[in-house]
Design an enzyme around this catalytic site. Structure first.
Site, PDB file in Angstrom:
ATOM      1  N   THR A 116      52.360  39.296  40.275  1.00  0.00           N
ATOM      2  CA  THR A 116      52.982  40.087  39.209  1.00  0.00           C
ATOM      3  C   THR A 116      53.394  39.143  38.089  1.00  0.00           C
ATOM      4  O   THR A 116      53.600  37.955  38.318  1.00  0.00           O
ATOM      5  CB  THR A 116      54.212  40.858  39.745  1.00  0.00           C
ATOM      6  N   GLY A 117      53.510  39.690  36.888  1.00  0.00           N
ATOM      7  CA  GLY A 117      53.904  38.856  35.754  1.00  0.00           C
ATOM      8  C   GLY A 117      52.960  39.064  34.587  1.00  0.00           C
ATOM      9  O   GLY A 117      52.344  40.135  34.465  1.00  0.00           O
ATOM     10  N   HIS A 118      52.821  38.048  33.750  1.00  0.00           N
ATOM     11  CA  HIS A 118      52.022  38.186  32.525  1.00  0.00           C
ATOM     12  C   HIS A 118      50.529  38.278  32.864  1.00  0.00           C
ATOM     13  O   HIS A 118      49.891  37.285  33.231  1.00  0.00           O
ATOM     14  CB  HIS A 118      52.297  36.999  31.602  1.00  0.00           C
ATOM     15  N   GLY A 119      49.979  39.491  32.735  1.00  0.00           N
ATOM     16  CA  GLY A 119      48.633  39.772  33.231  1.00  0.00           C
ATOM     17  C   GLY A 119      47.539  38.918  32.634  1.00  0.00           C
ATOM     18  O   GLY A 119      46.655  38.425  33.356  1.00  0.00           O
ATOM     19  N   ARG A 121      43.738  48.652  27.541  1.00  0.00           N
ATOM     20  CA  ARG A 121      43.964  47.276  28.014  1.00  0.00           C
ATOM     21  C   ARG A 121      43.929  47.240  29.555  1.00  0.00           C
ATOM     22  O   ARG A 121      44.536  48.069  30.220  1.00  0.00           O
ATOM     23  CB  ARG A 121      45.310  46.780  27.516  1.00  0.00           C
ATOM     24  N   ILE A 122      43.209  46.298  30.097  1.00  0.00           N
ATOM     25  CA  ILE A 122      43.154  46.132  31.550  1.00  0.00           C
ATOM     26  C   ILE A 122      43.728  44.765  31.888  1.00  0.00           C
ATOM     27  O   ILE A 122      43.338  43.759  31.289  1.00  0.00           O
ATOM     28  CB  ILE A 122      41.701  46.268  32.059  1.00  0.00           C
ATOM     29  N   GLY A 123      44.659  44.733  32.811  1.00  0.00           N
ATOM     30  CA  GLY A 123      45.342  43.482  33.150  1.00  0.00           C
ATOM     31  C   GLY A 123      44.801  42.857  34.420  1.00  0.00           C
ATOM     32  O   GLY A 123      43.647  43.041  34.801  1.00  0.00           O
ATOM     33  N   THR A 173      55.764  45.758  38.334  1.00  0.00           N
ATOM     34  CA  THR A 173      54.556  45.933  39.136  1.00  0.00           C
ATOM     35  C   THR A 173      54.962  45.831  40.601  1.00  0.00           C
ATOM     36  O   THR A 173      55.910  45.119  40.923  1.00  0.00           O
ATOM     37  CB  THR A 173      53.575  44.800  38.774  1.00  0.00           C
TER      38      THR A 173
HETATM   39  N1  ASP Z   1      50.862  41.988  35.770  1.00  0.00           N
HETATM   40  C1  ASP Z   1      51.138  43.252  35.126  1.00  0.00           C
HETATM   41  C2  ASP Z   1      50.236  43.398  33.929  1.00  0.00           C
HETATM   42  O1  ASP Z   1      50.189  42.512  33.107  1.00  0.00           O
HETATM   43  C3  ASP Z   1      52.562  43.418  34.700  1.00  0.00           C
HETATM   44  C4  ASP Z   1      53.621  43.030  35.693  1.00  0.00           C
HETATM   45  O2  ASP Z   1      53.352  42.451  36.729  1.00  0.00           O
HETATM   46  O3  ASP Z   1      54.801  43.324  35.428  1.00  0.00           O
HETATM   47  O4  ASP Z   1      49.607  44.407  33.794  1.00  0.00           O
END
Ligand code: ASP
Length: 311
Positions: free
Chosen positions: A222-225, A199-201, A171
């Site tokens: 950024t990371g685990h949405g 899916r919406i993050g 991201t």
């Molecule tokens: N945060 C993003 C999501 O979960 C993924 C990411 O940051 O790599 O959609």
């Protein structure tokens, strides 16, 4: 006020083979936005420009190179916020435009709404003159390989196998302050490899992926949405700064707090209203970059701060 822009290219278990591309792309994005700010551009223009550079680059999970959903399709999301008046624009489930961040920017300036999705985002984009591209033209080989690997193990975030093809991280985001002291933040993503259709993050959700307030600062995450949005990570960092923490401490406190509470990793970049920089990630790696006093500062490993001359 000296303008500044800070960018990230995604947090996660980034394989060695992707490190150089992410560092190069992050520095290029910072340079493009930095020049724009030096020429008198606004923070909003600068964060869009930085994100556009990374949406074009296959090294990142945004725009071209976005990861794929379970049906093998790209579904992109982006958000942008202006800290002077808390104006926002966001899009989700975008399948056939090159630059979701530019559509999000138009939502901010031209729509009475904040977040448009799927068909509605497409209708809006077409009305505003954006041109569609064939959805397949946004798909990279790395994204195909990442989905195939995911289909073998079906565990989000599992990286001990097939790390070379994981590709589900990257991201992109940018936080800027312009010469008037106005702050803006932009974030754009393809989401997670193997995500469910629709899916919406966190990325298009204001307060989770993006937040900006001229009175305090700005954050892109950024990371685990699913964890970031439960923790409202971007807004949590802004609130900690409002309570008196500096940008670095606020970023570290909230990212580590989210990881402790929800057992998943994330990263964030933060600028305080006075231009303090905060960069922290609980994942293995996160690429980031900014330019100050004629020097690039950048890194991707834990604790790493590299620097070199910016010309
Ligand atoms: N945060 C993003 C999501 O979960 C993924 C990411 O940051 O790599 O959609």
């Amino acid at each position: 006020m000296d303008p500044i822009v800070l960018v990230h290219g995604g947090a996660g278990d980034i394989p060695d083979s992707r490190v150089a591309g992410k560092l190069r792309g992050s520095k290029m994005a910072a340079a493009r936005a930095h020049r724009l700010l030096q020429a008198g551009g606004s923070a909003l223009e600068a964060v869009e420009a930085a994100v556009v550079v990374m949406e074009e680059d296959e090294s990142f999970n945004a725009g071209y190179g976005s990861v794929l959903n379970l049906r093998g399709e790209v579904e992109m999301e982006a958000s942008i916020m202006r800290g002077s008046d808390l104006a926002v624009g966001a899009v989700t489930l975008v399948k056939d435009f090159k630059h979701p961040i530019s559509i999000a920017h138009r939502v901010l300036t031209d729509s009475p709404h904040s977040l448009l999705g799927a068909e509605g985002a497409k209708i809006f984009a077409l009305e505003k003159g954006f041109k569609t591209v064939p959805p397949e033209s946004l798909i990279s080989q790395n994204a195909r390989d990442a989905l195939n690997k995911f289909l073998e193990h079906r565990e989000f975030g599992r990286t001990e196998i097939g790390a070379e093809h994981e590709g589900g991280v990257g991201t992109v985001g940018a936080v800027a302050i312009d010469s008037t002291g106005s702050i803006a933040v932009a974030t754009s993503t393809g989401g997670m490899s193997g995500k469910a259709v629709g899916r919406i993050g966190d990325t298009p959700q204001i307060g989770s992926g993006t937040y900006a307030d001229d009175g305090v600062g700005g954050v892109s995450t950024t990371g685990h949405g699913e964890s970031i949005l439960k923790y409202c990570l971007a807004h949590s960092i802004v609130k900690l700064m409002e309570g008196g923490l500096d940008a670095g401490t606020a970023t570290k406190t909230a990212v580590n707090g989210m990881t402790k509470r929800l057992n998943n990793t994330a990263g964030a970049i933060t600028l305080s209203k006075s231009g303090q920089v905060g960069v922290h990630f609980s994942s293995k790696r996160m690429s980031w970059a900014y330019i100050r006093d004629g020097k690039y500062y950048y890194g991707i490993e834990q604790g790493e701060v590299l620097s070199e001359k910016f010309e």
